[in-house]
Design an enzyme around this catalytic site. Structure first.
Site: not given
Ligand code: FAD
Ligand code: NAD
Length: 400
Positions: A37, A170, A375
């Site tokens: 990564n 959002e 959420k």
């Protein structure tokens, strides 16, 4: 006999869940597991609209990889993937290379511009921790600057969000929620601020439940957001955006959210791809490459019911990771047959800032506080799947 080497590229939703599952499903003698990564931390992409607008600290959206994975079992390489040499079974990194017997590609996505010029030069388009930090700092800078310049122009405090998909909605939800606080803190009359959401399609959140779309639009309009629907942006300039109609809207801040394409590493490595995504076989392997699995936003699967690709979501990335880990276990141990991936869509919930949200869960429509609660529970569920109750308690969101 040499034990097989499994290399996972990308520590996002797909890569992290694959890694954590494999450490539990395979013994150290059965396979070595390497995770590559760019950063030494994992971040939750699905939370990034919040630090971008400044309603949550960027620190809350990331965690050191070594704090969640079993590092006795994972060989972690912090490096950047440059290219996959599939014929040589190796991956070229910025600072070296790594060989594999089995490869998992989970490198996520990049901004899709659909060829609109000027996006990368003049808009914010990186949905990463560093990208979110840059947007937040820029927003605060334009507010701080406003009262210090002699010639104030309207565009200094004009904010444009390109695309009324879930990311754009959002983000503007968070920004519009924060706007009264920003205006008060920087001594700026609220009417000096303009917020636009510009959408090419005939509706915001195209394809989503129309009643919930209307709820979201009304709520955001009441907070001062102006929607321009059916208005494709055809160019981004240093001064603002030019619409397909030829009209120009000047703005000092443009946030790009018109969708994503798979990692550019896919095309660079010579895979057959559609917008950077590999159309995977039912068992998630790349066609013609039995040693390569592709998961998350880099993978393309067609929803046969509507003959269109499933949307690239964290929900699907996590489910793919489960199947990918099971299939790797079968290949490594030689036991069992490969599973077919079938998404189990549980619904979609989108936050609108503060305690507001909209969503469909199963057949239930939700809006307002119950949707916002849901959420946060979804955000916490991921932490639970990744690191159990400990990680959820340490890093989760209060649902109330
Ligand atoms: P990612 O989670 O993006 O991870 C990719 C990883 O690869 C990253 O760690 C990255 O640093 C690393 N990487 C990339 N390139 C390289 C390289 N060259 N070398 C080394 N490492 C590299 N989906 C939902 O289901 N629900 C939601 O509520 C939701 N909300 C979202 C909100 C926002 C603001 C955004 C932008 C997206 C949202 N999504 C949501 C979509 C979701 O975030 C993605 O579908 C999901 O993150 C894909 O997971 P992934 O594992 O494929 O990639
Ligand atoms: P998207 O593709 O869902 O939406 C992008 C929007 O931009 C579309 O409505 C499109 O019509 C519009 N657009 C494209 N070109 C344009 C142009 N030139 N001018 C103006 N508008 C233009 O992309 P997204 O919102 O970035 O979402 C990416 C993925 O992440 C999707 O799969 C989405 O479902 C997922 N996501 C989910 C959530 C959630 O579940 N809460 C939140 C964010 C993102």
């Amino acid at each position: 006999m040499k034990k097989p080497s499994i290399v996972i590229l990308g520590a996002g939703y797909g890569g992290m869940i694959t890694a954590t599952r494999l450490t539990k499903q395979l013994t150290a003698n059965e396979a070595s597991i390497t995770l590559v990564n760019k950063h030494d931390y994992h971040y939750q992409t699905t939370w990034l609209h919040e630090p971008a607008a400044g309603t949550l600290s960027a620190e809350r959206t990331r965690m050191p990889i070594k704090s969640v994975l079993n590092m006795n079992r994972i060989n972690f390489l912090q490096d950047e993937v440059v290219e996959i040499k599939k014929d040589d079974k190796k991956v070229i990194l910025k600072n070296g290379e790594v060989e594999y017997d089995y490869l998992v590609i989970g490198l996520g996505s990049e901004a899709e511009t659909f060829g609109v010029p000027g996006v990368f030069e003049h808009a914010f388009s990186k949905w990463t921790v560093n990208g979110a930090r840059e947007v937040k700092e820029h927003i605060e800078y334009v507010f701080a600057k406003y009262n210090n310049v002699e010639e104030k122009t309207d565009d200094m405090l004009t904010f444009i969000v390109a695309g009324a998909g879930f990311t754009g909605i959002e983000f503007i939800g968070e920004l519009s929620e924060r706007m009264p606080e920003l205006c008060s803190y920087y001594d700026i009359p609220r009417d000096k601020v303009k917020m636009y959401v510009i959408e090419a399609a005939p509706s915001a959140l195209p394809g989503f439940d129309p009643e919930l779309v209307e709820y979201a639009m009304n709520l955001l309009e009441n907070r001062g957001v102006e929607f321009k629907i059916n208005c494709p942006i055809k160019e981004v300039t240093a001064d603002g955006v030019i619409l397909a109609s030829g009209d120009e809207i000047k703005a000092a801040t443009i946030v790009w959210a018109t969708g994503v394409r798979g990692s550019s590493i896919i095309e660079k490595s010579g895979f057959d791809a559609m917008r950077g995504r590999i159309k995977v076989e039912p068992n998630l392997r790349a066609p013609g490459h039995d040693d390569i699995f592709v998961i998350g936003d880099c993978a393309l699967i067609i929803n046969e019911d509507i003959n269109r690709p499933y949307p690239p979501t964290a929900q699907i990335a996590m489910q793919m990771a489960d199947v990918c880990a099971d299939n790797l276990k079968s290949l490594v141990t030689g036991q069992g047959s490969l599973k077919t991936f079938k998404p189990a869509l549980k619904g979609t919930v989108a936050s609108l800032g503060g305690k507001e949200a909209i969503g469909v869960v199963g057949s239930r429509k939700l809006y307002g506080a119950p949707a916002s609660f849901m959420k946060k529970m979804i955000d916490n569920r991921y932490l639970f799947l990744l690191g159990g109750p400990g990680l959820t308690l340490k890093r989760g969101k209060s649902p109330l």
